[in-house]
Write a protein that holds these residues in place. Structure first.
Motif, PDB file in Angstrom:
ATOM      1  N   SER A  75       0.369  -0.927  -0.109  1.00 53.13           N
ATOM      2  CA  SER A  75      -0.120  -0.030   0.198  1.00 53.13           C
ATOM      3  C   SER A  75       1.103   0.859  -0.067  1.00 53.13           C
ATOM      4  O   SER A  75       2.043   0.920   0.346  1.00 53.13           O
ATOM      5  CB  SER A  75      -1.006   0.346   1.283  1.00 53.13           C
ATOM      6  N   LEU A  76       0.307   2.814   0.056  1.00 48.43           N
ATOM      7  CA  LEU A  76       1.146   3.872  -0.153  1.00 48.43           C
ATOM      8  C   LEU A  76       1.854   3.747   0.948  1.00 48.43           C
ATOM      9  O   LEU A  76       2.473   4.950   1.039  1.00 48.43           O
ATOM     10  CB  LEU A  76      -0.100   5.150  -0.764  1.00 48.43           C
ATOM     11  N   GLU A  77       1.278   3.383   2.081  1.00 44.34           N
ATOM     12  CA  GLU A  77       2.041   3.581   2.976  1.00 44.34           C
ATOM     13  C   GLU A  77       3.238   2.962   4.131  1.00 44.34           C
ATOM     14  O   GLU A  77       4.243   3.177   4.268  1.00 44.34           O
ATOM     15  CB  GLU A  77       0.763   3.665   4.469  1.00 44.34           C
ATOM     16  N   TYR A  78       3.540   1.852   3.019  1.00 44.78           N
ATOM     17  CA  TYR A  78       4.455   0.897   3.167  1.00 44.78           C
ATOM     18  C   TYR A  78       5.363   1.043   2.145  1.00 44.78           C
ATOM     19  O   TYR A  78       5.030   0.790   0.334  1.00 44.78           O
ATOM     20  CB  TYR A  78       3.792  -0.551   3.733  1.00 44.78           C
ATOM     21  N   GLY A  79       7.097   1.266   1.729  1.00 49.44           N
ATOM     22  CA  GLY A  79       7.309   1.143   0.871  1.00 49.44           C
ATOM     23  C   GLY A  79       7.750   2.303  -0.247  1.00 49.44           C
ATOM     24  O   GLY A  79       8.302   2.265  -0.842  1.00 49.44           O
ATOM     25  N   ILE A  80       6.706   3.180  -0.118  1.00 53.09           N
ATOM     26  CA  ILE A  80       6.761   4.083  -1.132  1.00 53.09           C
ATOM     27  C   ILE A  80       6.451   5.542  -1.060  1.00 53.09           C
ATOM     28  O   ILE A  80       6.201   5.936  -0.357  1.00 53.09           O
ATOM     29  CB  ILE A  80       5.264   3.652  -2.434  1.00 53.09           C
ATOM     30  N   ALA A  81       7.452   6.372  -1.491  1.00 53.36           N
ATOM     31  CA  ALA A  81       8.152   7.229  -1.203  1.00 53.36           C
ATOM     32  C   ALA A  81       7.366   8.598  -2.158  1.00 53.36           C
ATOM     33  O   ALA A  81       8.334   8.304  -3.467  1.00 53.36           O
ATOM     34  CB  ALA A  81       9.142   7.560  -0.630  1.00 53.36           C
ATOM     35  N   LEU A  82       7.549   9.694  -2.220  1.00 52.25           N
ATOM     36  CA  LEU A  82       7.242  10.620  -3.171  1.00 52.25           C
ATOM     37  C   LEU A  82       8.946  11.023  -3.116  1.00 52.25           C
ATOM     38  O   LEU A  82       9.759  12.087  -2.803  1.00 52.25           O
ATOM     39  CB  LEU A  82       6.547  11.618  -3.491  1.00 52.25           C
ATOM     40  N   ASN A  83       9.665  10.992  -4.663  1.00 49.15           N
ATOM     41  CA  ASN A  83      10.925  11.883  -4.840  1.00 49.15           C
ATOM     42  C   ASN A  83      10.760  13.584  -4.826  1.00 49.15           C
ATOM     43  O   ASN A  83      10.897  13.395  -6.208  1.00 49.15           O
ATOM     44  CB  ASN A  83      11.631  11.442  -5.291  1.00 49.15           C
ATOM     45  N   VAL A  84      10.985  14.286  -4.742  1.00 48.55           N
ATOM     46  CA  VAL A  84      10.669  15.571  -5.088  1.00 48.55           C
ATOM     47  C   VAL A  84      11.567  15.915  -5.784  1.00 48.55           C
ATOM     48  O   VAL A  84      10.616  16.870  -6.922  1.00 48.55           O
ATOM     49  CB  VAL A  84      11.154  16.682  -3.402  1.00 48.55           C
ATOM     50  N   ASP A  85      12.494  15.786  -5.849  1.00 47.24           N
ATOM     51  CA  ASP A  85      13.794  16.619  -7.047  1.00 47.24           C
ATOM     52  C   ASP A  85      13.052  15.787  -8.119  1.00 47.24           C
ATOM     53  O   ASP A  85      13.850  16.349  -9.534  1.00 47.24           O
ATOM     54  CB  ASP A  85      14.849  16.013  -6.630  1.00 47.24           C
ATOM     55  N   GLY A  86      12.893  14.102  -8.459  1.00 51.83           N
ATOM     56  CA  GLY A  86      12.673  14.169  -9.349  1.00 51.83           C
ATOM     57  C   GLY A  86      11.375  14.421  -9.908  1.00 51.83           C
ATOM     58  O   GLY A  86      11.104  14.849 -10.871  1.00 51.83           O
ATOM     59  N   LEU A  87      10.435  15.093  -9.270  1.00 51.90           N
ATOM     60  CA  LEU A  87       9.051  15.609  -9.233  1.00 51.90           C
ATOM     61  C   LEU A  87       9.704  16.438 -10.271  1.00 51.90           C
ATOM     62  O   LEU A  87       8.872  17.180 -10.784  1.00 51.90           O
ATOM     63  CB  LEU A  87       8.596  15.588  -8.337  1.00 51.90           C
ATOM     64  N   ASN A  88      10.120  17.622  -8.529  1.00 55.85           N
ATOM     65  CA  ASN A  88      10.530  19.192  -9.598  1.00 55.85           C
ATOM     66  C   ASN A  88      11.202  18.468 -11.597  1.00 55.85           C
ATOM     67  O   ASN A  88      10.501  19.775 -12.523  1.00 55.85           O
ATOM     68  CB  ASN A  88      11.563  19.847  -9.119  1.00 55.85           C
ATOM     69  N   ALA A  89      12.190  17.598 -11.817  1.00 58.27           N
ATOM     70  CA  ALA A  89      12.458  17.385 -12.687  1.00 58.27           C
ATOM     71  C   ALA A  89      11.620  16.917 -14.062  1.00 58.27           C
ATOM     72  O   ALA A  89      11.562  17.650 -14.903  1.00 58.27           O
ATOM     73  CB  ALA A  89      13.600  16.785 -12.917  1.00 58.27           C
ATOM     74  N   ALA A  90      10.835  16.103 -13.306  1.00 62.90           N
ATOM     75  CA  ALA A  90       8.969  15.984 -13.985  1.00 62.90           C
ATOM     76  C   ALA A  90       8.993  16.963 -14.625  1.00 62.90           C
ATOM     77  O   ALA A  90       8.488  17.280 -15.816  1.00 62.90           O
ATOM     78  CB  ALA A  90       9.076  14.504 -13.902  1.00 62.90           C
ATOM     79  N   LEU A  91       8.408  17.658 -13.606  1.00 58.14           N
ATOM     80  CA  LEU A  91       7.423  19.057 -14.052  1.00 58.14           C
ATOM     81  C   LEU A  91       8.144  19.654 -15.024  1.00 58.14           C
ATOM     82  O   LEU A  91       7.713  20.289 -16.093  1.00 58.14           O
ATOM     83  CB  LEU A  91       7.140  19.659 -13.124  1.00 58.14           C
ATOM     84  N   ALA A  92       9.970  20.150 -15.094  1.00 60.08           N
ATOM     85  CA  ALA A  92       9.990  20.861 -16.122  1.00 60.08           C
ATOM     86  C   ALA A  92      11.101  20.460 -17.275  1.00 60.08           C
ATOM     87  O   ALA A  92      10.467  20.956 -18.408  1.00 60.08           O
ATOM     88  CB  ALA A  92      11.853  21.305 -15.094  1.00 60.08           C
TER      89      ALA A  92
END
Length: 303
Positions: A75-92
């Motif tokens: 589930s999302l509460e175990y073992g999955i996290a948002l990579n903020v730097d990766g998100l910024n790079a993807a949005l760019a």
């Protein structure tokens, strides 16, 4: 295991879930001379190896057993996290792609959140540290149910094999009786013919003819009778049949003992064929060997 007869072949599957995790068990057993255990456990569930091996050693006497535990879902509460730097790079990257397309007169559809999250580097999956001890405990608690499911299938197949073996034993018993009757008829016929020939030969022999010594002739005839007598082979075959019935009735891990008994059966059938000296008895002996080979194939599937 009780007194049930088990096949060494079986399969079972089981699923489980706990604390946002779900997993799937797969256990398979096939023939082997001893007990061979192979485990493939998902990362974080290595602690299951000791209780699994202990339980298998208690429940099984023989067989090659493979167990796989796969982690099916987090589930999302175990073992999955948002990579903020990766998100910024993807949005760019999405913005740069939109601007480049606009310069060429192409309008791109607006990217959804799901589209962005699927881009490489945006989502990070956790490691084995994210497997809670309570989930490992829940999987451990399933071991008895997993082995019970496997044993249920092995017992079902074992019962089917026992029924086949019982039928084959009945066939062996019928062939043994036929061999006994054939041997008695052959002995009676051969004895009468030999008696007539010897009587005629002695009657025509001249006095002092050293080529015909009645005592020596009687000794040779007795030796010939011993060489062709199949009474002992018949008696041993009947004893082996009774022993096989006793093994099936007693149940348990009888595979090796039954396999050894098949070797004894085969030895008697070979001896009977060598003593046959008649087409009918030879044919019965060969039929015995066929049934014995079939029984041995089945016995080798038993635990």
């Amino acid at each position: 295991m009780g007194n049930h007869i088990h096949s060494m072949t079986g399969f079972a599957a089981l699923s489980g879930s706990h604390a946002g995790l779900s997993w799937e068990w797969d256990i398979r057993a096939v023939n082997a001379r001893g007990l061979d255990i192979r485990l493939r456990l998902a990362e974080g569930f290595e602690a299951l190896e000791t209780p699994l091996r202990r339980a298998l050693g208690t429940e099984l006497a023989r067989g090659s057993v493979s167990i796989t535990l796969k982690l099916a879902r987090r589930s999302l509460e175990y073992g999955i996290a948002l990579n903020v730097d990766g998100l910024n790079a993807a949005l760019a990257l999405v913005d740069a792609a939109r601007q480049q397309a606009a310069r060429q007169g192409v309008e791109l559809a607006t990217a959804s959140i799901a589209d962005v999250l699927q881009m490489r580097g945006v989502i990070e999956t956790g490691g084995i540290a994210d497997i809670p001890a309570s989930a490992v405990g829940a999987a451990t608690a399933q071991i008895p149910d997993l082995l019970a499911a496997l044993n249920a299938m092995r017992a079902s197949e074992g019962a089917a094999l026992a029924a086949v073996l019982a039928g084959q034993l009945a066939r062996l018993a019928a062939l043994t009786d036929a061999a006994q009757s054939c041997g008695e008829a052959r002995a009676a016929a051969a004895g009468a013919v030999l008696h007539d020939r010897v009587t005629a030969l002695l009657a025509t022999a001249k006095q002092g003819d050293t080529a015909l010594d009645s005592a020596r002739l009687a000794q040779e005839l007795a030796l010939l009778a011993v060489k062709t007598d199949i009474t002992e082979e018949i008696d041993r075959l009947k004893a082996h049949i009774a022993a096989a019935h006793a093994l099936l009735a007693g149940g348990g891990a009888i595979g090796r003992r039954l396999d050894f008994l098949m070797q004894e059966f085969n030895r008697e059938a070979n001896t009977l064929c060598s003593k046959a000296q008649s087409n009918d008895l030879t044919r019965i002996g060969l039929d015995l060997k066929v049934v014995i080979d079939q029984m041995r194939e089945q016995a080798q599937n038993l635990e």
